[in-house]
Design a protein around this motif. Structure first.
Motif, PDB file in Angstrom:
ATOM      1  N   GLN A 454       0.815  -1.209   0.000  1.00 29.85           N
ATOM      2  CA  GLN A 454       0.000   0.000   0.000  1.00 29.85           C
ATOM      3  C   GLN A 454       0.853   1.265   0.000  1.00 29.85           C
ATOM      4  N   PRO A 455       0.302   2.379  -0.485  1.00 28.03           N
ATOM      5  CA  PRO A 455       0.986   3.670  -0.362  1.00 28.03           C
ATOM      6  C   PRO A 455       1.087   4.064   1.119  1.00 28.03           C
ATOM      7  N   PRO A 456       1.852   5.130   1.420  1.00 29.75           N
ATOM      8  CA  PRO A 456       1.992   5.567   2.819  1.00 29.75           C
ATOM      9  C   PRO A 456       0.645   6.032   3.394  1.00 29.75           C
ATOM     10  N   PRO A 457       0.528   6.088   4.711  1.00 28.53           N
ATOM     11  CA  PRO A 457      -0.708   6.596   5.323  1.00 28.53           C
ATOM     12  C   PRO A 457      -1.014   8.013   4.849  1.00 28.53           C
ATOM     13  N   GLY A 458      -2.303   8.301   4.671  1.00 21.73           N
ATOM     14  CA  GLY A 458      -2.706   9.642   4.272  1.00 21.73           C
ATOM     15  C   GLY A 458      -2.101  10.098   2.974  1.00 21.73           C
ATOM     16  N   TYR A 459      -1.932   9.166   2.026  1.00 13.90           N
ATOM     17  CA  TYR A 459      -1.223   9.474   0.787  1.00 13.90           C
ATOM     18  C   TYR A 459      -2.003  10.397  -0.135  1.00 13.90           C
ATOM     19  N   ARG A 460      -3.266  10.607   0.159  1.00 15.58           N
ATOM     20  CA  ARG A 460      -4.086  11.575  -0.556  1.00 15.58           C
ATOM     21  C   ARG A 460      -4.901  12.355   0.471  1.00 15.58           C
ATOM     22  N   PRO A 461      -5.323  13.589   0.147  1.00 16.44           N
ATOM     23  CA  PRO A 461      -6.140  14.357   1.094  1.00 16.44           C
ATOM     24  C   PRO A 461      -7.492  13.689   1.390  1.00 16.44           C
ATOM     25  N   ASP A 462      -7.966  12.856   0.466  1.00 17.36           N
ATOM     26  CA  ASP A 462      -9.258  12.198   0.665  1.00 17.36           C
ATOM     27  C   ASP A 462      -9.112  10.772   1.172  1.00 17.36           C
ATOM     28  N   VAL A 463      -7.943  10.432   1.722  1.00 22.42           N
ATOM     29  CA  VAL A 463      -7.725   9.148   2.388  1.00 22.42           C
ATOM     30  C   VAL A 463      -7.319   9.444   3.830  1.00 22.42           C
ATOM     31  N   VAL A 464      -8.168   9.061   4.773  1.00 23.70           N
ATOM     32  CA  VAL A 464      -7.906   9.310   6.186  1.00 23.70           C
ATOM     33  C   VAL A 464      -7.415   8.011   6.812  1.00 23.70           C
ATOM     34  N   SER A 465      -6.180   8.006   7.285  1.00 22.35           N
ATOM     35  CA  SER A 465      -5.549   6.781   7.791  1.00 22.35           C
ATOM     36  C   SER A 465      -5.501   6.776   9.313  1.00 22.35           C
ATOM     37  N   PHE A 466      -5.745   5.608   9.887  1.00 24.77           N
ATOM     38  CA  PHE A 466      -5.636   5.371  11.319  1.00 24.77           C
ATOM     39  C   PHE A 466      -4.715   4.173  11.516  1.00 24.77           C
ATOM     40  N   VAL A 467      -3.710   4.310  12.386  1.00 23.73           N
ATOM     41  CA  VAL A 467      -2.730   3.246  12.583  1.00 23.73           C
ATOM     42  C   VAL A 467      -2.602   2.955  14.074  1.00 23.73           C
ATOM     43  N   SER A 468      -2.631   1.671  14.405  1.00 24.47           N
ATOM     44  CA  SER A 468      -2.515   1.249  15.802  1.00 24.47           C
ATOM     45  C   SER A 468      -1.058   1.153  16.232  1.00 24.47           C
ATOM     46  N   ALA A 469      -0.863   0.996  17.530  1.00 24.31           N
ATOM     47  CA  ALA A 469       0.453   0.623  18.040  1.00 24.31           C
ATOM     48  C   ALA A 469       0.722  -0.834  17.665  1.00 24.31           C
ATOM     49  N   PRO A 470       1.979  -1.269  17.667  1.00 24.48           N
ATOM     50  CA  PRO A 470       2.256  -2.681  17.372  1.00 24.48           C
ATOM     51  C   PRO A 470       1.510  -3.601  18.335  1.00 24.48           C
ATOM     52  N   LEU A 471       0.975  -4.694  17.801  1.00 26.79           N
ATOM     53  CA  LEU A 471       0.264  -5.655  18.632  1.00 26.79           C
ATOM     54  C   LEU A 471       1.228  -6.318  19.613  1.00 26.79           C
ATOM     55  N   LYS A 472       0.740  -6.549  20.822  1.00 24.64           N
ATOM     56  CA  LYS A 472       1.571  -7.194  21.835  1.00 24.64           C
ATOM     57  C   LYS A 472       1.499  -8.711  21.730  1.00 24.64           C
ATOM     58  N   GLU A 473       0.463  -9.215  21.070  1.00 26.49           N
ATOM     59  CA  GLU A 473       0.323 -10.656  20.868  1.00 26.49           C
ATOM     60  C   GLU A 473      -0.373 -10.910  19.539  1.00 26.49           C
ATOM     61  N   ASP A 474      -0.248 -12.127  19.037  1.00 22.43           N
ATOM     62  CA  ASP A 474      -0.898 -12.473  17.774  1.00 22.43           C
ATOM     63  C   ASP A 474      -2.403 -12.240  17.885  1.00 22.43           C
ATOM     64  N   MET A 475      -3.013 -11.880  16.757  1.00 18.47           N
ATOM     65  CA  MET A 475      -4.462 -11.696  16.696  1.00 18.47           C
ATOM     66  C   MET A 475      -4.977 -12.452  15.469  1.00 18.47           C
ATOM     67  N   ALA A 476      -5.584 -13.617  15.696  1.00 13.70           N
ATOM     68  CA  ALA A 476      -6.067 -14.461  14.605  1.00 13.70           C
ATOM     69  C   ALA A 476      -7.499 -14.060  14.251  1.00 13.70           C
ATOM     70  N   VAL A 477      -7.622 -13.262  13.205  1.00 13.49           N
ATOM     71  CA  VAL A 477      -8.936 -12.806  12.741  1.00 13.49           C
ATOM     72  C   VAL A 477      -9.571 -13.923  11.934  1.00 13.49           C
ATOM     73  N   ALA A 478     -10.828 -14.248  12.239  1.00 10.37           N
ATOM     74  CA  ALA A 478     -11.504 -15.352  11.557  1.00 10.37           C
ATOM     75  C   ALA A 478     -12.961 -14.986  11.322  1.00 10.37           C
ATOM     76  N   GLY A 479     -13.228 -14.358  10.183  1.00 11.24           N
ATOM     77  CA  GLY A 479     -14.599 -13.982   9.855  1.00 11.24           C
ATOM     78  C   GLY A 479     -14.657 -12.598   9.255  1.00 11.24           C
ATOM     79  N   LYS A 480     -15.781 -11.936   9.449  1.00  9.27           N
ATOM     80  CA  LYS A 480     -16.033 -10.638   8.844  1.00  9.27           C
ATOM     81  C   LYS A 480     -15.693  -9.515   9.817  1.00  9.27           C
TER      82      LYS A 480
END
Length: 609
Positions: A454-480
């Motif tokens: 992906q391009p860098p965060p906020g790479y366009r004025p009409d793209v609003v980016s939100f970024v978390s801190a690094p995860l402290k543990e694995d997060m297994a996403v399973a679903g929607k």
């Protein structure tokens, strides 16, 4: 904790010996042509190893002009083992035909050499078949006629039906009206709900369906030519962006495509168009199926949601003998993502698995075992689960805030809700849409399929980016995953989209999921069009299609909020009404509301591995 099955079926283990190959010769050629990729020569396949059964029979080939659902006769290519018979046979029907009549399907010879007949019929108006090709509408009647004819032949002992993509459609459409000799179906990459494949909240999936229309129209169209400096798919963008789009077939392609006009104007899921005729038949079939089914889906295939729906709709008794396989690949079986270990992702081979499943069912008369097998991205392993949808062990919520990150043009995505209310603004201009970078429903723009850098965060004025801190543990996403936004705008309808990505410790970012909604279909993508009053603050929920991805500790989560993702989805004009009828666009001033009780967040279903 989710219950994981540890037993691995023998057929699956054996399928791991070889890498992914194309499912069907003719379909593979079509996929390569559609994607704009060069055809490549593959090393000679050792079918004894691939299929796990030695070649022991000679074969005989003949073709027949078999009557379809009316007076049209359809070319049917038949490979049988030499000998008296009767024989089990596997059958598919396809519009993707590149050869004339004659003994020219090597896969047919390989099946026959191992005691299973192989039959391929050219769809009406394609190849050597009579009539004019109109997508979809004749496939049920023609298919029913074919299977009755095959079942009546003295050389036929039993039948298996298979298909991938459109050829899977031809299997789904007849599965509730088949002779007793049909013992099972093996169906890959096709949605049992056509509206779900075409639309997300009233916006059309142009890169697959508009592109497919150009590539497969039998009408005398002027197909846009790719220029030397254009990437695959880009030559079609003028057609996609033409307004009003209802006239694009005539104005750009030079021919009226009635079926395409139907697709782009019936935006409500409840519209009679999607609930009559062929599309009603397709939706109504799965619960009526009485024979075992193997259903194969890809997490970055545009048919994923509707393919899985086919499994979900099966009768519980049928599920006891059926399988759902969910891998990490796109429509052409290209494994994605590629920035993590994927050595095991491509080891499932549909050709091998299909043959072995049919051999056990039709030759050895073994009743198939139930199976739900999914590939976990970034964990690089397959797991068996007891049920689908997978039941989450817990939900993880992250809140969008107006506090800026110090190291990028982004806002903080936090585990805690912001106390004070705030607003974030951006301008959406449909004449300058955000271009999709990767995506699970990209197709014609083949270089842009799947998970991409992906391009860098906020790479366009009409793209609003939100970024978390690094995860402290694995997060297994399973679903929607579900993104909840509180928004307003100064027009009477508009769209809001998101791209969910993981960010590696070095800052490289790769999309996991994209999704979009409109205010007209807010919180009810399969509902009917709603009104919106300019300036009204509304809460909207945008749900992704399923993903199985174990985000590793040390990685971060990024959410990009925007109002377009072209050409994965059609461009919203910012006017209320059916997208394809709009003659013009206007600018919309978008507002996101965060903190102070506004539940602007993303929620993940998470399992314990």
């Amino acid at each position: 904790m989710i219950r994981l099955k540890s037993a691995i079926p023998i057929a699956f283990i054996l399928a791991l010996f070889v890498g992914m190959t194309s499912f069907l010769e003719s379909n593979s050629r079509q996929q390569q042509t559609d994607s704009g990729q060069q055809r490549i020569s593959r090393p000679r396949v050792d079918y004894n190893e691939l299929f796990g059964v030695d070649s022991t029979y000679g074969y005989r080939y003949f073709d027949e002009m078999v009557p379809g659902g009316d007076t049209c006769r359809l070319l049917t290519r038949i490979y049988l083992p030499e000998g008296e018979g009767p024989w089990p046979v596997v059958v598919t029907r396809t519009p993707y035909v590149y050869t004339g009549p004659g003994d020219n399907l090597s896969i047919g010879r390989e099946y026959a050499a191992r005691g299973i007949g192989y039959i391929q019929q050219d769809c009406r108006g394609k190849g050597g078949s009579e009539g004019f090709y109109q997508p979809n509408i004749y496939e049920r009647a023609d298919g029913i006629a074919l299977y009755k004819w095959i079942a009546s032949q003295s050389w036929c002992e039993s039948i298996g039906i298979f298909g991938s993509s459109y050829t899977a459609l031809t299997g789904w459409l007849v599965a509730d009206n088949i002779p007793d000799k049909v013992k099972g179906l093996y169906l890959i990459h096709y949605s049992v709900d056509r509206h779900v494949s075409l639309y997300s909240a009233g916006l059309f999936r142009q890169d697959i369906l508009s592109g497919w229309t150009i590539d497969n129209a039998e009408e005398d169209i002027k197909k846009p030519e790719r220029l030397p400096d254009q990437k695959p798919g880009e030559a079609y963008y003028e057609f996609y962006r033409h307004m009003p789009h209802i006239e694009a077939d005539i104005d750009v392609l030079g021919a009226r495509l009635s079926y395409y006009r139907d697709w782009i104007t019936h935006t409500d899921h409840s519209d009679p168009y999607w609930n009559e005729g062929v599309w009603a038949d397709l939706k109504n079939v799965p619960p009526k199926i009485k024979v075992p089914v193997t259903i194969v889906a890809g997490q970055f295939d545009h048919h994923e949601e509707g393919t899985i729906l086919g499994y979900e709709l099966l009768d519980p008794e049928t599920k006891k003998r059926s399988r759902l396989i969910l891998g990490s690949w796109n429509h052409s079986y290209q494994v994605t993502p590629t920035h993590v270990l994927t050595g095991n992702a491509g080891q499932f081979n549909s050709q091998s698995d299909q043959f072995r499943w049919f051999y056990a069912l039709l030759v050895d008369n073994i009743v198939p075992a139930a199976e739900i097998r999914v590939y976990v991205i970034e964990e690089d392993r397959w797991i068996n689960v007891d049920e689908w949808p997978i039941i989450a062990d817990r939900k993880v919520k992250m809140h969008m805030t107006s506090e800026k990150n110090s190291d990028s043009d982004s806002y903080i995505l936090s585990g805690r809700e912001q106390i004070s209310k705030d607003e974030i603004h951006y301008i959406y201009d449909p004449l300058d849409p955000v271009m999709a970078v990767g995506g699970e429903t990209m197709f014609t723009s083949s270089a842009n399929r799947g998970s991409q850098l992906q391009p860098p965060p906020g790479y366009r004025p009409d793209v609003v980016s939100f970024v978390s801190a690094p995860l402290k543990e694995d997060m297994a996403v399973a679903g929607k995953g579900t993104v909840t936004l509180n928004v307003s705008t100064d027009v009477d309808d508009t769209s809001f989209a998101f791209t969910l990505s993981e960010v590696t410790p070095d800052g490289a970012t790769y999309n996991m999921r994209t999704a979009i909604t409109t205010l007209a279909y807010r919180n009810a993508p399969l509902g009917t069009r709603q009104n919106y009053t300019s300036g009204e603050i509304v809460e909207i929920n945008i749900e992704s299609v399923p993903i199985i991805w174990n985000v590793k500790a040390g990685n971060s989560i990024r959410i990009d909020i925007k109002s377009s993702n072209f050409p994965e989805y059609s461009i919203h004009s910012n006017y209320a009404g059916i997208w394809s009828l709009q003659p013009k666009t206007r600018i919309a001033n978008q507002t996101l509301y965060v903190g102070g009780g506004y539940n602007t967040s993303i929620t993940f279903p998470v399992i314990d591995l």
